[in-house]
Design an enzyme around this catalytic site. Sequence first.
Site, PDB file in Angstrom:
ATOM      1  N   GLU A 175      37.217  46.489  33.422  1.00  0.00           N
ATOM      2  CA  GLU A 175      38.341  45.569  32.804  1.00  0.00           C
ATOM      3  C   GLU A 175      37.422  44.162  33.866  1.00  0.00           C
ATOM      4  O   GLU A 175      38.152  42.636  33.024  1.00  0.00           O
ATOM      5  CB  GLU A 175      38.712  45.668  34.153  1.00  0.00           C
ATOM      6  CG  GLU A 175      40.509  44.831  34.517  1.00  0.00           C
ATOM      7  CD  GLU A 175      41.235  44.862  33.261  1.00  0.00           C
ATOM      8  OE1 GLU A 175      41.160  43.955  32.699  1.00  0.00           O
ATOM      9  OE2 GLU A 175      41.876  46.016  33.007  1.00  0.00           O
TER      10      GLU A 175
ATOM     11  N   GLU B 264      26.047  30.935  33.933  1.00  0.00           N
ATOM     12  CA  GLU B 264      25.416  31.311  34.300  1.00  0.00           C
ATOM     13  C   GLU B 264      24.044  30.492  35.052  1.00  0.00           C
ATOM     14  O   GLU B 264      24.753  29.379  34.928  1.00  0.00           O
ATOM     15  CB  GLU B 264      24.749  32.477  32.196  1.00  0.00           C
ATOM     16  CG  GLU B 264      26.051  32.729  32.154  1.00  0.00           C
ATOM     17  CD  GLU B 264      26.371  34.828  33.521  1.00  0.00           C
ATOM     18  OE1 GLU B 264      24.968  34.883  34.208  1.00  0.00           O
ATOM     19  OE2 GLU B 264      27.006  35.190  32.841  1.00  0.00           O
TER      20      GLU B 264
ATOM     21  N   ALA C 244      37.887  38.679  34.460  1.00  0.00           N
ATOM     22  CA  ALA C 244      36.808  39.583  36.076  1.00  0.00           C
ATOM     23  C   ALA C 244      38.654  40.159  36.447  1.00  0.00           C
ATOM     24  O   ALA C 244      38.249  41.260  36.160  1.00  0.00           O
ATOM     25  CB  ALA C 244      37.084  37.999  37.014  1.00  0.00           C
TER      26      ALA C 244
ATOM     27  N   LEU D 123      40.945  40.158  36.765  1.00  0.00           N
ATOM     28  CA  LEU D 123      42.280  39.766  35.808  1.00  0.00           C
ATOM     29  C   LEU D 123      43.034  41.417  35.740  1.00  0.00           C
ATOM     30  O   LEU D 123      41.780  42.125  34.633  1.00  0.00           O
ATOM     31  CB  LEU D 123      42.821  38.565  35.379  1.00  0.00           C
ATOM     32  CG  LEU D 123      43.499  37.565  35.731  1.00  0.00           C
ATOM     33  CD1 LEU D 123      43.256  36.155  34.956  1.00  0.00           C
ATOM     34  CD2 LEU D 123      43.929  36.896  37.169  1.00  0.00           C
TER      35      LEU D 123
ATOM     36  N   LYS E 140      34.739  37.415  24.525  1.00  0.00           N
ATOM     37  CA  LYS E 140      36.128  38.698  25.304  1.00  0.00           C
ATOM     38  C   LYS E 140      37.334  38.697  24.482  1.00  0.00           C
ATOM     39  O   LYS E 140      37.573  39.459  24.202  1.00  0.00           O
ATOM     40  CB  LYS E 140      36.152  36.963  26.090  1.00  0.00           C
ATOM     41  CG  LYS E 140      35.292  37.271  27.632  1.00  0.00           C
ATOM     42  CD  LYS E 140      36.052  35.919  28.360  1.00  0.00           C
ATOM     43  CE  LYS E 140      35.112  35.795  29.360  1.00  0.00           C
ATOM     44  NZ  LYS E 140      35.111  35.250  31.076  1.00  0.00           N
TER      45      LYS E 140
ATOM     46  N   LYS F  87      28.904  42.232  29.731  1.00  0.00           N
ATOM     47  CA  LYS F  87      29.639  42.681  28.338  1.00  0.00           C
ATOM     48  C   LYS F  87      29.348  43.165  27.325  1.00  0.00           C
ATOM     49  O   LYS F  87      29.682  42.668  26.261  1.00  0.00           O
ATOM     50  CB  LYS F  87      30.892  41.175  28.016  1.00  0.00           C
ATOM     51  CG  LYS F  87      31.995  40.363  28.713  1.00  0.00           C
ATOM     52  CD  LYS F  87      31.831  38.911  28.638  1.00  0.00           C
ATOM     53  CE  LYS F  87      30.364  37.543  28.561  1.00  0.00           C
ATOM     54  NZ  LYS F  87      31.023  37.959  30.192  1.00  0.00           N
TER      55      LYS F  87
END
Length: 814
Positions: free
Chosen positions: A605, A666, A610, A612, A681, A578
């Site tokens: 995407e 993580e 993930a 979806l 996100k 990201k």
Amino acid sequence: MKVLKFGGTSVGSSQNIQKVIAILDEKSIDDNVICVVSAIGGITDKLLNAGQLAKNKDKGYETAFNTIKTIHFDTLNALLPQPSKAIITTLENSLQQLKELLNGIFLINELSPKTSDKLVSFGECLSSTIIAETMKNKGYNVALKNSQELITTDDNFTRAQVNFEVTNKAIKSYFVNADQTITILPGFVSKSSSGEQTTLGRGGSDFTASIIAAALQVSQLEIWTDVSGMYTTNPKLVKQAFPIDNLSYQEAMELSHFGAKVLYPPTVQPVLDLDIPIHIKNTFDPEAKGTIITKQEQQSKHTVKGISNINNIALLTLEGSGMIGIPGFSKRLFEVLATEKINVIFITQASSEHSICFGIDNADAERAKKAIDTTFDYEISLHKINPIAVEKDLSIIALVGDNMKSHQGISGKMFSTLGKNNINIRAIAQGASEKNISAVVSEKDVKKALNALHERFFESNTKQLNVFITGVGNVGEKLIEQIKQQHSFLKKNLKLDVRIVGLSNSRKMVFKPNGIDLKNWAATFHHAEKSSIEGFYNKVVQLNLRNSIFVDVTANEDVANIYEKYLRHSVAVVACSKIACSSTFSNYKKLQDLALKYNAPFLYETNVGAGLPIINTLNNLVASGDKVISIQAVLSGSLNFVFNNFSDKKNFHDTVKQAQFEGYTEPDPRIDLSGIDVARKILILARENGIKMEIEDIENKSFLTKQNLESNSVDDFYDTLIKDEAHFQKLYASAKANHCQLKYVAEYKNGKAKVGLQEIPEGHPFYNLEGKDNIVMFHTQRYPEQPLIVKGAGAGADVTASGLFADIIKIGNI
């Protein structure tokens, strides 16, 4: 009577000559055979090199001569273990003449075209002598005839013009009285009407065979070489190339002119008017069908018959406002080139008459520029035209086919295919017959261009995707496994051939231009080179493969910072990380703009949810004209797992430890628990909705304590979780008392975004969200009351890999 010609590779060794003899044996069973042979493979170049050394007063010519002598005697001795004194004497006499010629060149320090023709004539004369003597020794009814006694030319040395009236008479006169079954002739060589040795130009052995075939009006001319016919394109550059069954004379000449080396272009002319078929055959696979060339246009399922190319092209441009409406510029220009004996391969002129562009051999470029600038010196001094502009290291790519004239859109398909692969076109030419469309491109792009065009016009619309993956950890391994598993399915059902060409981890990187064997890909790292981010990028660019896709499966900021370079080289980017899309808005926008400018998709995407289809769903809503009113989402599989497993019976520290152990967080869980990951996100979703927003604009209400947030290490962080257990139990108790579930929620509405822990009541779509699942609710103008919901697993190696794989497939379908 049959006429066969065998090229240099076909007679390149004693083993190959044995194959030639076997073919001649079979062909001569029911008919007389004329066999035209080239010099032993590589000898013509060695003769020219020896001549240049002698001309330059380099004694190395003696070594070069000895090499030539050794090759011929080694070949003879391998064919005839006990050669006769007569053949040894014949060879020694010929080679002595060659040595004396080289000595003379050395003494006078000159190699004229006339002398050059004498020099290179030795190649064919020596090879034909060896083959004829071998066949005599084996009992064949064979005779050697010197082509110089049959083919008469002018004195245009190195590229002599044939006097067909005299030549045809000599050929007919000789063969009408010949009683041998097999006649061996040296190709390429001829003699002028004044008795001087001449040659028919490089590739002239084909021409020799054609001249003989036409003079005798045989039923078919056979050209035997080292490939099974003329191919759809160069098989050395395009592995999928295949032999063409049938070609017309015109198609064959076009392909030959533009670099197809199987056939020498002038070969066609003597047999064309007589409609004598030419059959291209493979000496090393005599049973292969080969290519038949005839006068009649042949029906084919392919509109384009072949794709050819010429390298080492220089593009010269004469332009200036003073050319407009002034007659004579073109005449003067091409007269200069004719005087300098410079062959023009390609011509195009702007309809405005402002410029004339033409292609010649690189080697002639400087000589042409000097001559043209001198001729137009007066106009240049008055600034009516510019000095000639020269661009080197170019190539001409040509589509060829008789049926192209009756099909619309061929040019469009050609140029769009090149454009999609970032292949810049420097010039274009198409004849009125529409049998040839030519484009000038950089020589470094030739392989990519041929592969892309061949795929477009010949490979049943199967599209090859060349994938480069950085990061082969858990997710990367799953992605490789999925590509291996689905390879056959994608090729059969979606016409996509997905090949992994490059792989890298933090230590090593490996590249296989023809694709890595996915059954044993890990073993390729054993002897791989040291990896580097810049080194991996440089290799991708150097390979310059069509439909290239770079896949980032790391969380490395340095890798994200190099996306821009990939896009500028029209390499598509698929990002798991990201980092790029949640960086500054200006960087996010720049990457979007570069993707459009260079026709290189940038897909990510997996940045949100993930596997979806969250970003894709949002993009479809926006593209279809819907307006997003608000977004509510649980976007952290890690946090959802944590709060679904945390309770008054299990402390927060152990729950986080479990999440990390099972791979839901993580390595540093502070990244997940701080909420920054969720903030990134929702930032990406806001930007995809067209909102200019920075990460600082998002309100982040952290549920962590000050001690948690200020911890100096992961171990320190876990210690603070134990110390602050009461704080987390208080959060849990409040939610339980209110009959709610704790969920970490991201929200976007009215151009603003926030993230934070919320108590979700019973009946809410988020309440029963289990495990590591994510959920996103889109309230839009079309979904004002009942939102559009996307829900499913939002973390895990398999689903993340499937999201990356889906982006790769999406690029393939663009």
